[in-house]
Design a protein around this motif. Structure first.
Motif, short mmCIF file in Angstrom:
data_model
loop_
_atom_site.label_atom_id
_atom_site.label_comp_id
_atom_site.label_asym_id
_atom_site.label_seq_id
_atom_site.Cartn_x
_atom_site.Cartn_y
_atom_site.Cartn_z
N ALA A 108 43.49 7.00 -67.81
CA ALA A 108 42.26 7.63 -67.30
C ALA A 108 41.84 7.02 -65.97
O ALA A 108 41.87 5.80 -65.78
N GLY A 109 41.42 7.89 -65.04
CA GLY A 109 40.86 7.43 -63.78
C GLY A 109 39.42 6.97 -63.96
O GLY A 109 38.95 6.07 -63.29
N SER A 110 38.73 7.61 -64.90
CA SER A 110 37.36 7.21 -65.22
C SER A 110 37.07 7.54 -66.68
O SER A 110 37.65 8.46 -67.25
N VAL A 111 36.16 6.75 -67.26
CA VAL A 111 35.73 6.94 -68.64
C VAL A 111 34.21 6.94 -68.63
O VAL A 111 33.59 6.09 -67.99
N VAL A 112 33.60 7.91 -69.32
CA VAL A 112 32.15 7.99 -69.42
C VAL A 112 31.76 7.90 -70.89
O VAL A 112 32.36 8.57 -71.74
N VAL A 113 30.76 7.07 -71.20
CA VAL A 113 30.27 6.92 -72.56
C VAL A 113 28.83 7.43 -72.58
O VAL A 113 28.02 7.07 -71.73
N GLY A 139 35.86 -3.63 -70.47
CA GLY A 139 34.50 -4.13 -70.24
C GLY A 139 33.39 -3.24 -70.74
O GLY A 139 32.23 -3.65 -70.82
N ILE A 140 33.69 -2.00 -71.12
CA ILE A 140 32.64 -1.09 -71.57
C ILE A 140 32.48 -1.09 -73.09
O ILE A 140 31.74 -0.28 -73.64
N ALA A 141 33.14 -2.00 -73.78
CA ALA A 141 33.10 -2.03 -75.25
C ALA A 141 31.68 -2.18 -75.79
O ALA A 141 31.36 -1.66 -76.85
N GLY A 163 30.01 3.71 -68.05
CA GLY A 163 31.42 4.05 -68.08
C GLY A 163 32.23 3.06 -67.27
O GLY A 163 31.78 1.96 -66.97
N SER A 164 33.43 3.49 -66.93
CA SER A 164 34.28 2.64 -66.12
C SER A 164 35.15 3.50 -65.23
O SER A 164 35.46 4.65 -65.54
N VAL A 201 33.24 -1.67 -64.21
CA VAL A 201 32.29 -1.19 -65.21
C VAL A 201 31.12 -0.54 -64.46
O VAL A 201 30.59 -1.10 -63.51
N LEU A 202 30.74 0.65 -64.90
CA LEU A 202 29.67 1.41 -64.25
C LEU A 202 28.47 1.54 -65.18
O LEU A 202 28.63 1.81 -66.37
N ASN A 203 27.27 1.37 -64.62
CA ASN A 203 26.07 1.66 -65.41
C ASN A 203 25.75 3.15 -65.26
O ASN A 203 26.46 3.88 -64.58
N ALA A 204 24.69 3.60 -65.89
CA ALA A 204 24.36 5.03 -65.88
C ALA A 204 24.11 5.55 -64.46
O ALA A 204 24.53 6.66 -64.12
N GLU A 205 23.45 4.75 -63.62
CA GLU A 205 23.18 5.17 -62.24
C GLU A 205 24.47 5.31 -61.44
O GLU A 205 24.61 6.22 -60.62
#
Length: 173
Positions: A20-25, A69-71, A108-109, A114-118
């Protein structure tokens, strides 16, 4: 799910996270089955995937991937959206979240980042890879068209001058 099914699911999810290039949770509590199917079909059409997995299994699947890191985002009812194109998953989820307030993006990531919601929201506003390629191609073609017209201009002017002399000679004769 039996133990063998869980093992196979975790293996498949792990391979998906690696590619995956990106993952969103996101949380999805209160989303109807029809709305979830709508999100899945939109994501599939864009080239991504939406899955709902037990948090424990998702955390196990994250082990050994860049997205590890998004666990800590996996708490409560979570869905996982991922795509090979880094922009697709955030864009589709954010567009869906605009019309459905029950979908709340947690983070996500993108690779090991690791990305926050913003950050996911700002990533969703970027143009997709195909759009960027089209813009780049347009920018490359524009100077070439200008060069061709500048190079062709003197030849066309000479042709007009010759045509004018030929017309003048015909009238004189």
């Amino acid at each position: 799910m039996e133990r063998a099914e869980k093992r196979e699911f975790v293996t498949d999810l792990n391979e998906s996270f690696k590619g995956a290039g990106s993952v969103v949770v996101a949380h999805y509590a209160g989303v109807t089955v029809a709305q979830m199917n709508d999100l899945r079909s939109k994501m599939r059409a864009a080239g991504g995937t939406v899955k709902v997995a037990k948090n424990r299994l998702a955390k196990i699947a994250l082990q050994g991937t860049e997205s590890e890191g998004i666990a800590d985002l996996f708490k409560g009812q979570t869905l996982i959206a991922y795509s090979a194109d880094p922009i697709t998953a955030p864009k589709v989820v954010m567009d869906f979240a605009k019309t459905n307030d029950k979908v709340v993006v947690l983070g996500g990531s993108m690779g090991a980042t690791v990305l926050n919601a913003e950050a996911v929201k700002s990533l969703a506003t970027l143009p997709s890879l195909d759009e960027l390629r089209a813009k780049l191609l347009g920018m490359i073609q524009t100077p070439a068209q200008r060069i061709a017209s500048v190079v062709a201009a003197p030849a066309s002017q000479l042709a007009r001058v010759f045509a004018a002399y030929a017309k003048k000679d015909e009238e004189a004769a």
